[in-house]
Write an enzyme that holds these catalytic residues in place. Structure first.
Site, PDB file in Angstrom:
ATOM      1  N   SER A  87       0.834  -1.204   0.000  1.00 29.19           N
ATOM      2  CA  SER A  87       0.000   0.000   0.000  1.00 29.19           C
ATOM      3  C   SER A  87       0.866   1.251   0.000  1.00 29.19           C
ATOM      4  O   SER A  87       0.512   2.246  -0.613  1.00 29.19           O
ATOM      5  CB  SER A  87      -0.877   0.052   1.250  1.00 29.19           C
ATOM      6  OG  SER A  87      -1.730  -1.043   1.289  1.00 29.19           O
ATOM      7  N   GLU A  98      -4.098  -0.297  -9.089  1.00 28.29           N
ATOM      8  CA  GLU A  98      -3.059   0.647  -9.497  1.00 28.29           C
ATOM      9  C   GLU A  98      -1.851  -0.181  -9.949  1.00 28.29           C
ATOM     10  O   GLU A  98      -1.286  -0.931  -9.148  1.00 28.29           O
ATOM     11  CB  GLU A  98      -2.676   1.551  -8.318  1.00 28.29           C
ATOM     12  CG  GLU A  98      -3.797   2.491  -7.897  1.00 28.29           C
ATOM     13  CD  GLU A  98      -3.516   3.222  -6.591  1.00 28.29           C
ATOM     14  OE1 GLU A  98      -4.129   4.284  -6.375  1.00 28.29           O
ATOM     15  OE2 GLU A  98      -2.717   2.738  -5.774  1.00 28.29           O
ATOM     16  N   HIS A 108      -1.509  -2.836  -7.022  1.00 26.09           N
ATOM     17  CA  HIS A 108      -2.168  -2.464  -5.780  1.00 26.09           C
ATOM     18  C   HIS A 108      -3.674  -2.645  -5.909  1.00 26.09           C
ATOM     19  O   HIS A 108      -4.356  -1.826  -6.531  1.00 26.09           O
ATOM     20  CB  HIS A 108      -1.800  -1.021  -5.412  1.00 26.09           C
ATOM     21  CG  HIS A 108      -2.297  -0.606  -4.076  1.00 26.09           C
ATOM     22  ND1 HIS A 108      -2.821   0.633  -3.813  1.00 26.09           N
ATOM     23  CD2 HIS A 108      -2.367  -1.292  -2.909  1.00 26.09           C
ATOM     24  CE1 HIS A 108      -3.182   0.699  -2.538  1.00 26.09           C
ATOM     25  NE2 HIS A 108      -2.921  -0.459  -1.972  1.00 26.09           N
ATOM     26  N   ASN A 118      -4.284   6.178  -2.081  1.00 29.06           N
ATOM     27  CA  ASN A 118      -3.900   6.353  -0.676  1.00 29.06           C
ATOM     28  C   ASN A 118      -3.264   7.710  -0.406  1.00 29.06           C
ATOM     29  O   ASN A 118      -3.405   8.257   0.690  1.00 29.06           O
ATOM     30  CB  ASN A 118      -2.971   5.223  -0.221  1.00 29.06           C
ATOM     31  CG  ASN A 118      -3.761   3.961   0.088  1.00 29.06           C
ATOM     32  OD1 ASN A 118      -4.990   4.005   0.217  1.00 29.06           O
ATOM     33  ND2 ASN A 118      -3.080   2.839   0.197  1.00 29.06           N
TER      34      ASN A 118
HETATM   35  N1  LIG Z   1      -5.925  -4.672   4.083  1.00 28.69           N
HETATM   36  C1  LIG Z   1      -6.040  -3.743   3.143  1.00 28.69           C
HETATM   37  O1  LIG Z   1      -7.022  -2.970   3.106  1.00 28.69           O
HETATM   38  C2  LIG Z   1      -5.010  -3.617   2.061  1.00 28.69           C
HETATM   39  C3  LIG Z   1      -5.370  -3.001   0.859  1.00 28.69           C
HETATM   40  C4  LIG Z   1      -4.433  -2.936  -0.180  1.00 28.69           C
HETATM   41  C5  LIG Z   1      -3.163  -3.441   0.015  1.00 28.69           C
HETATM   42  N2  LIG Z   1      -2.825  -4.010   1.215  1.00 28.69           N
HETATM   43  C6  LIG Z   1      -1.466  -4.550   1.354  1.00 28.69           C
HETATM   44  O2  LIG Z   1      -1.539  -5.952   1.126  1.00 28.69           O
HETATM   45  C7  LIG Z   1      -0.544  -6.614   1.909  1.00 28.69           C
HETATM   46  C8  LIG Z   1      -1.215  -7.657   2.775  1.00 28.69           C
HETATM   47  O3  LIG Z   1      -2.131  -7.023   3.640  1.00 28.69           O
HETATM   48  P1  LIG Z   1      -3.318  -7.833   4.358  1.00 28.69           P
HETATM   49  O4  LIG Z   1      -4.224  -6.833   4.920  1.00 28.69           O
HETATM   50  O5  LIG Z   1      -3.824  -8.886   3.461  1.00 28.69           O
HETATM   51  O6  LIG Z   1      -2.480  -8.523   5.547  1.00 28.69           O
HETATM   52  P2  LIG Z   1      -2.893  -9.816   6.407  1.00 28.69           P
HETATM   53  O7  LIG Z   1      -2.144  -9.690   7.688  1.00 28.69           O
HETATM   54  O8  LIG Z   1      -4.354 -10.034   6.423  1.00 28.69           O
HETATM   55  O9  LIG Z   1      -2.260 -11.026   5.559  1.00 28.69           O
HETATM   56  C9  LIG Z   1      -0.885 -11.221   5.405  1.00 28.69           C
HETATM   57  C10 LIG Z   1      -0.665 -12.731   5.269  1.00 28.69           C
HETATM   58  O10 LIG Z   1       0.661 -12.961   4.793  1.00 28.69           O
HETATM   59  C11 LIG Z   1       1.132 -14.125   5.422  1.00 28.69           C
HETATM   60  N3  LIG Z   1       2.606 -14.121   5.303  1.00 28.69           N
HETATM   61  C12 LIG Z   1       3.498 -13.376   5.981  1.00 28.69           C
HETATM   62  N4  LIG Z   1       4.744 -13.645   5.530  1.00 28.69           N
HETATM   63  C13 LIG Z   1       4.627 -14.558   4.532  1.00 28.69           C
HETATM   64  C14 LIG Z   1       5.530 -15.211   3.654  1.00 28.69           C
HETATM   65  N5  LIG Z   1       6.846 -14.967   3.705  1.00 28.69           N
HETATM   66  N6  LIG Z   1       5.027 -16.082   2.759  1.00 28.69           N
HETATM   67  C15 LIG Z   1       3.702 -16.317   2.679  1.00 28.69           C
HETATM   68  N7  LIG Z   1       2.784 -15.734   3.480  1.00 28.69           N
HETATM   69  C16 LIG Z   1       3.256 -14.856   4.389  1.00 28.69           C
HETATM   70  C17 LIG Z   1       0.604 -14.057   6.827  1.00 28.69           C
HETATM   71  O11 LIG Z   1       0.592 -15.366   7.422  1.00 28.69           O
HETATM   72  C18 LIG Z   1      -0.803 -13.495   6.596  1.00 28.69           C
HETATM   73  O12 LIG Z   1      -1.756 -14.516   6.436  1.00 28.69           O
HETATM   74  C19 LIG Z   1       0.204  -5.521   2.667  1.00 28.69           C
HETATM   75  O13 LIG Z   1       1.334  -5.137   1.940  1.00 28.69           O
HETATM   76  C20 LIG Z   1      -0.806  -4.394   2.715  1.00 28.69           C
HETATM   77  O14 LIG Z   1      -0.212  -3.134   2.840  1.00 28.69           O
HETATM   78  C21 LIG Z   1      -3.720  -4.132   2.225  1.00 28.69           C
END
Ligand SMILES: NC(=O)c1ccc[n+]([C@@H]2O[C@H](COP(=O)([O-])OP(=O)(O)OC[C@H]3O[C@@H](n4cnc5c(N)ncnc54)[C@H](O)[C@@H]3O)[C@@H](O)[C@H]2O)c1
Length: 282
Positions: free
Chosen positions: A119, A152, A140, A190
């Site tokens: 993000s 994005e 993104h 964002n």
């Molecule tokens: N939540 C949102 O609204 C949102 C929106 C857009 C982008 N993002 C981005 O997406 C990414 C994930 O966010 P999220 O909210 O899904 O997080 P989340 O915590 O729900 O999920 C992350 C997952 O990654 C897993 N993980 C960690 N290290 C790992 C590895 N080395 N190999 C495989 N799996 C691994 C964890 O076990 C977890 O299940 C981040 O970079 C975040 O900034 C989030």
């Protein structure tokens, strides 16, 4: 270059949604998690939302079965070797992402494209962990990924325009509404949304308004489709605070710094929907 097999690393909130979109669009998808339990949890999330789609008549039971059949789970990164494109959706930490990209770089073919769903981190910095920064992009997605159409598609100074095009075309093939943009902090949405949501949180105390009433104000006064407090709960308080800190570090504009109220909520484990309580109870 044509994308046939996709890897999704991390099957949390975003990764499970992205994997769902990929299998629904007909792509063989390999989902990688850190444990079998978390991988299975990711699959059941996909299963659950596809089942809801069937109930609502958006797809047939056969289509659901076929989509789920295209999802393979693994805890081994090496299993991503056949992927033409890997989308990373792990924790929002630069070091964790760089370690992962360095490993992926050794596993997939030279042609393969590596995409991060970050993000607010620098795609350029993540790409620097690889020997193929020209094949690294940002993709993104927005939360919930199966519902929100925007992607994005981010290019760095080093991204090969052909690789950027492949990622853009792939987003189109997913049925999304992609836009092209450069690797600047917060990209497009964002960069605008986070300071606005921070303003909303500050207004809670400044104007002595409840989260319910603030959401009501923006729903009925501006016709926002969701109230700001409900939106922050959906994003996750911790995710929002992290993204906000990254923007603050990049731009040093006070509005971008996370409001103390949100920092306190994150410390208290009030993370929004995913923890059952944030501004609202779930
Ligand atoms: N939540 C949102 O609204 C949102 C929106 C857009 C982008 N993002 C981005 O997406 C990414 C994930 O966010 P999220 O909210 O899904 O997080 P989340 O915590 O729900 O999920 C992350 C997952 O990654 C897993 N993980 C960690 N290290 C790992 C590895 N080395 N190999 C495989 N799996 C691994 C964890 O076990 C977890 O299940 C981040 O970079 C975040 O900034 C989030």
């Amino acid at each position: 270059m044509e994308v046939r097999t996709v890897g999704v690393v991390g099957l949390g909130t975003m990764g499970a949604g992205i994997a769902q979109v990929c299998v629904q669009a007909g792509f063989d998808t390999i989902g990688r998690e850190v444990s079998t339990e978390l991988a299975e949890r990711g699959r059941s999330t996909v299963d659950h939302y596809l089942a809801r789609g069937v109930e609502k008549g958006r797809l047939t039971a056969e289509e659901k079965g076929a989509a789920l059949g295209r999802l393979t789970l693994s805890t081994e990164l090496a299993d991503l070797a056949p992927c033409d494109l890997v989308i990373e959706a792990i924790v929002e930490q630069a070091e964790a992402k760089k370690d992962l990209f360095a490993e992926l770089d050794r596993i997939v073919t030279q042609e393969a494209i590596l995409a991060t769903n970050t993000s607010a981190l620098s795609v350029t910095e993540i790409a620097s962990a690889t020997t193929r920064p020209q094949r690294v992009v940002g993709m993104h997605f927005f939360n919930p990924a199966p519902v929100l159409p925007l992607v994005e598609v981010v290019r760095t100074e080093l991204t090969d325009p052909a690789a950027h095009d492949v990622a853009y075309e792939f987003a189109l093939a997913l049925g999304k509404q992609p836009i092209r943009c450069s690797d600047t902090p917060g990209f497009v949405v964002n960069r605008i949304l986070i300071p606005v949501l921070n303003d909303c949180v500050r207004v809670l105390d400044e104007a002595g308004v409840t989260p319910e009433d603030l959401d009501k104000a923006m729903l009925h006064g501006v016709r926002w489709p969701i109230g700001p407090c409900a939106l922050i709960d959906l994003i996750g308080i911790d995710v929002h605070v992290h993204a906000s800190e990254a923007l603050w570090e990049a731009y040093r504009e006070p509005r971008m710094a996370p409001p103390p109220r949100l920092v306190a909520m994150a410390k208290a484990g009030l993370l929004g929907r995913k923890s059952g309580r944030g501004f609202f109870a779930y």
